[in-house]
Motif scaffolding. Structure first.
Motif, PDB file in Angstrom:
ATOM      1  N   GLN A  13       0.844  -1.224   0.051  1.00 42.49           N
ATOM      2  CA  GLN A  13       0.232  -0.093  -0.056  1.00 42.49           C
ATOM      3  C   GLN A  13       0.892   1.165   0.047  1.00 42.49           C
ATOM      4  OE1 GLN A  13      -3.140  -0.581   3.097  1.00 42.49           O
ATOM      5  NE2 GLN A  13      -4.040  -1.890   1.890  1.00 42.49           N
ATOM      6  N   ALA A  14       1.801   1.179   0.583  1.00 39.51           N
ATOM      7  CA  ALA A  14       2.881   2.389   0.601  1.00 39.51           C
ATOM      8  C   ALA A  14       3.543   2.670  -0.868  1.00 39.51           C
ATOM      9  CB  ALA A  14       4.052   2.120   1.344  1.00 39.51           C
ATOM     10  N   GLU A  15       3.641   1.528  -1.645  1.00 37.66           N
ATOM     11  CA  GLU A  15       4.045   1.860  -3.087  1.00 37.66           C
ATOM     12  C   GLU A  15       2.942   2.388  -4.030  1.00 37.66           C
ATOM     13  OE1 GLU A  15       6.585  -1.052  -5.262  1.00 37.66           O
ATOM     14  OE2 GLU A  15       6.569  -2.107  -3.295  1.00 37.66           O
ATOM     15  N   ILE A  16       1.643   1.801  -3.443  1.00 37.91           N
ATOM     16  CA  ILE A  16       0.424   2.384  -4.362  1.00 37.91           C
ATOM     17  C   ILE A  16       0.210   3.709  -4.102  1.00 37.91           C
ATOM     18  CG2 ILE A  16      -2.180   2.140  -4.295  1.00 37.91           C
ATOM     19  CD1 ILE A  16      -1.765  -0.747  -3.758  1.00 37.91           C
ATOM     20  N   ALA A  17       0.545   4.283  -2.644  1.00 37.62           N
ATOM     21  CA  ALA A  17       0.167   5.641  -2.405  1.00 37.62           C
ATOM     22  C   ALA A  17       1.275   6.464  -3.261  1.00 37.62           C
ATOM     23  CB  ALA A  17       0.575   5.551  -0.773  1.00 37.62           C
ATOM     24  N   GLY A  18       2.550   5.876  -3.324  1.00 37.99           N
ATOM     25  CA  GLY A  18       3.443   6.506  -4.332  1.00 37.99           C
ATOM     26  C   GLY A  18       3.179   6.640  -5.677  1.00 37.99           C
ATOM     27  N   ILE A  19       2.465   5.801  -6.143  1.00 45.18           N
ATOM     28  CA  ILE A  19       2.076   5.547  -7.387  1.00 45.18           C
ATOM     29  C   ILE A  19       1.121   6.681  -7.796  1.00 45.18           C
ATOM     30  CG2 ILE A  19       1.203   4.051  -9.283  1.00 45.18           C
ATOM     31  CD1 ILE A  19       2.864   1.859  -8.123  1.00 45.18           C
ATOM     32  N   VAL A  20       0.134   6.442  -6.930  1.00 42.51           N
ATOM     33  CA  VAL A  20      -1.040   7.420  -7.449  1.00 42.51           C
ATOM     34  C   VAL A  20      -0.869   8.840  -6.518  1.00 42.51           C
ATOM     35  CG1 VAL A  20      -2.536   5.509  -7.973  1.00 42.51           C
ATOM     36  CG2 VAL A  20      -2.437   6.516  -5.567  1.00 42.51           C
ATOM     37  N   GLY A  21       0.058   9.141  -5.763  1.00 44.26           N
ATOM     38  CA  GLY A  21      -0.141  10.287  -5.286  1.00 44.26           C
ATOM     39  C   GLY A  21      -0.842  10.588  -3.855  1.00 44.26           C
ATOM     40  N   LEU A  22      -1.494   9.577  -3.276  1.00 45.35           N
ATOM     41  CA  LEU A  22      -2.302   9.568  -2.038  1.00 45.35           C
ATOM     42  C   LEU A  22      -1.396   9.013  -0.834  1.00 45.35           C
ATOM     43  CD1 LEU A  22      -5.544   8.399  -3.751  1.00 45.35           C
ATOM     44  CD2 LEU A  22      -4.899  10.638  -3.451  1.00 45.35           C
ATOM     45  N   SER A  23      -2.035   9.497   0.289  1.00 45.96           N
ATOM     46  CA  SER A  23      -1.633   9.084   1.567  1.00 45.96           C
ATOM     47  C   SER A  23      -1.810   7.567   1.738  1.00 45.96           C
ATOM     48  CB  SER A  23      -2.059   9.744   2.713  1.00 45.96           C
ATOM     49  OG  SER A  23      -3.446   9.596   2.992  1.00 45.96           O
ATOM     50  N   GLU A  24      -0.890   6.780   2.656  1.00 44.27           N
ATOM     51  CA  GLU A  24      -1.115   5.321   2.727  1.00 44.27           C
ATOM     52  C   GLU A  24      -2.775   5.397   3.384  1.00 44.27           C
ATOM     53  OE1 GLU A  24       1.636   2.720   4.148  1.00 44.27           O
ATOM     54  OE2 GLU A  24       3.098   4.263   4.130  1.00 44.27           O
ATOM     55  N   ALA A  25      -2.975   6.160   4.251  1.00 44.66           N
ATOM     56  CA  ALA A  25      -4.349   5.948   5.020  1.00 44.66           C
ATOM     57  C   ALA A  25      -5.314   6.098   4.138  1.00 44.66           C
ATOM     58  CB  ALA A  25      -4.482   7.001   6.122  1.00 44.66           C
ATOM     59  N   ASN A  26      -5.240   7.157   3.128  1.00 45.49           N
ATOM     60  CA  ASN A  26      -6.205   7.051   2.058  1.00 45.49           C
ATOM     61  C   ASN A  26      -6.323   6.074   1.257  1.00 45.49           C
ATOM     62  OD1 ASN A  26      -7.888   8.218  -0.177  1.00 45.49           O
ATOM     63  ND2 ASN A  26      -7.258  10.295   0.110  1.00 45.49           N
ATOM     64  N   ILE A  27      -5.371   5.370   1.004  1.00 43.51           N
ATOM     65  CA  ILE A  27      -5.483   4.333   0.036  1.00 43.51           C
ATOM     66  C   ILE A  27      -5.814   3.012   0.878  1.00 43.51           C
ATOM     67  CG2 ILE A  27      -3.671   2.160  -0.981  1.00 43.51           C
ATOM     68  CD1 ILE A  27      -3.656   4.808  -2.402  1.00 43.51           C
ATOM     69  N   ARG A  28      -5.763   2.821   1.998  1.00 45.53           N
ATOM     70  CA  ARG A  28      -6.525   1.731   2.919  1.00 45.53           C
ATOM     71  C   ARG A  28      -7.872   2.106   2.842  1.00 45.53           C
ATOM     72  NH1 ARG A  28      -2.030   2.314   5.961  1.00 45.53           N
ATOM     73  NH2 ARG A  28      -2.964   3.696   7.259  1.00 45.53           N
ATOM     74  N   VAL A  29      -8.527   3.359   2.929  1.00 42.83           N
ATOM     75  CA  VAL A  29      -9.652   3.670   3.141  1.00 42.83           C
ATOM     76  C   VAL A  29     -10.505   3.357   1.731  1.00 42.83           C
ATOM     77  CG1 VAL A  29     -11.544   5.368   3.036  1.00 42.83           C
ATOM     78  CG2 VAL A  29      -9.843   5.260   4.775  1.00 42.83           C
ATOM     79  N   ARG A  30      -9.785   3.487   0.523  1.00 42.65           N
ATOM     80  CA  ARG A  30     -10.136   3.545  -0.770  1.00 42.65           C
ATOM     81  C   ARG A  30     -10.143   2.070  -1.246  1.00 42.65           C
ATOM     82  NH1 ARG A  30      -9.030   8.827  -4.089  1.00 42.65           N
ATOM     83  NH2 ARG A  30      -9.602   7.765  -5.758  1.00 42.65           N
ATOM     84  N   ILE A  31      -9.342   1.360  -0.950  1.00 43.61           N
ATOM     85  CA  ILE A  31      -9.384  -0.075  -1.120  1.00 43.61           C
ATOM     86  C   ILE A  31     -10.540  -0.634  -0.413  1.00 43.61           C
ATOM     87  CG2 ILE A  31      -8.310  -2.179  -0.597  1.00 43.61           C
ATOM     88  CD1 ILE A  31      -5.394  -1.026  -1.076  1.00 43.61           C
ATOM     89  N   HIS A  32     -10.863  -0.383   0.628  1.00 46.42           N
ATOM     90  CA  HIS A  32     -11.899  -1.066   1.328  1.00 46.42           C
ATOM     91  C   HIS A  32     -13.250  -0.650   0.619  1.00 46.42           C
ATOM     92  CE1 HIS A  32     -14.482  -2.226   4.735  1.00 46.42           C
ATOM     93  NE2 HIS A  32     -15.143  -1.113   4.943  1.00 46.42           N
ATOM     94  N   ARG A  33     -13.319   0.538   0.337  1.00 47.31           N
ATOM     95  CA  ARG A  33     -14.734   1.153  -0.389  1.00 47.31           C
ATOM     96  C   ARG A  33     -14.570   0.393  -1.690  1.00 47.31           C
ATOM     97  NH1 ARG A  33     -14.137   7.512   1.288  1.00 47.31           N
ATOM     98  NH2 ARG A  33     -14.929   7.204   3.505  1.00 47.31           N
ATOM     99  N   ILE A  34     -13.667   0.323  -2.592  1.00 49.48           N
ATOM    100  CA  ILE A  34     -13.648  -0.359  -3.815  1.00 49.48           C
ATOM    101  C   ILE A  34     -14.057  -1.807  -3.511  1.00 49.48           C
ATOM    102  CG2 ILE A  34     -12.100  -1.106  -5.780  1.00 49.48           C
ATOM    103  CD1 ILE A  34     -10.218   1.400  -5.072  1.00 49.48           C
TER     104      ILE A  34
END
Length: 156
Positions: A122-143
């Motif tokens: 998730q840290a890498e995903i955050a770097g790729i899309v330019g969002l925070s790790e916390a935001n990535i976790r929330v987005r993954i859950h919602r998706i």
């Protein structure tokens, strides 16, 4: 890392990422191939500021987004009407349905879930899309909730 090793290690992952964007096996193969041409050309310039995987996923994502933008500008009326749609027969129906549902998501959600399915950290995903790790976790859950809901709506 030698290009051949990179290609072997990342080909399937990049292909699946592209499938998440375009939901078309042949187009996904073309996009993956284009991605590796870019990687091959740019490999000498790779600066190790991120992992090689993050760099390749970023190239693939940008490549897919460019293709989607091009498709939006292309006049749909120019397509021959008499062509019969061809489906990839070797992909299981549920997997094909998953790609369909992913392709209907907003662009950022598509890349996030595609990378998550490839088990990218998730840290890498955050770097790729330019969002925070916390935001990535929330987005993954919602998706995942959206995708689960879509499967249930279709009787799975």
């Amino acid at each position: 890392m030698v290009f051949e090793d990179i290609y072997e290690l990342y080909w399937q992952k990049i292909f699946r990422l592209c499938m998440g964007y375009v939901n078309d096996s042949e187009l996904a193969q073309d996009l993956a191939q284009e991605t590796f041409i870019i990687v091959w050309r740019q490999l000498p310039k790779f600066r190790n500021e991120s992992s090689i995987g993050t760099w390749i996923f970023r190239i693939a994502s940008n490549n897919c987004l460019k293709r989607i933008e091009k498709e939006k500008r292309f006049m749909k009326a120019e397509f021959p009407v008499h062509l019969e749609e061809k489906k990839q027969e070797s992909i299981e129906p549920q997997i094909q349905m998953l790609y369909q549902f992913i392709s209907e998501l907003p662009e950022t959600d598509r890349i996030i879930i595609s990378l998550e399915l490839e088990e990218v950290k998730q840290a890498e995903i955050a770097g790729i899309v330019g969002l925070s790790e916390a935001n990535i976790r929330v987005r993954i859950h919602r998706i995942k909730e959206k995708l689960t809901k879509r499967f249930k709506e279709n009787g799975y």
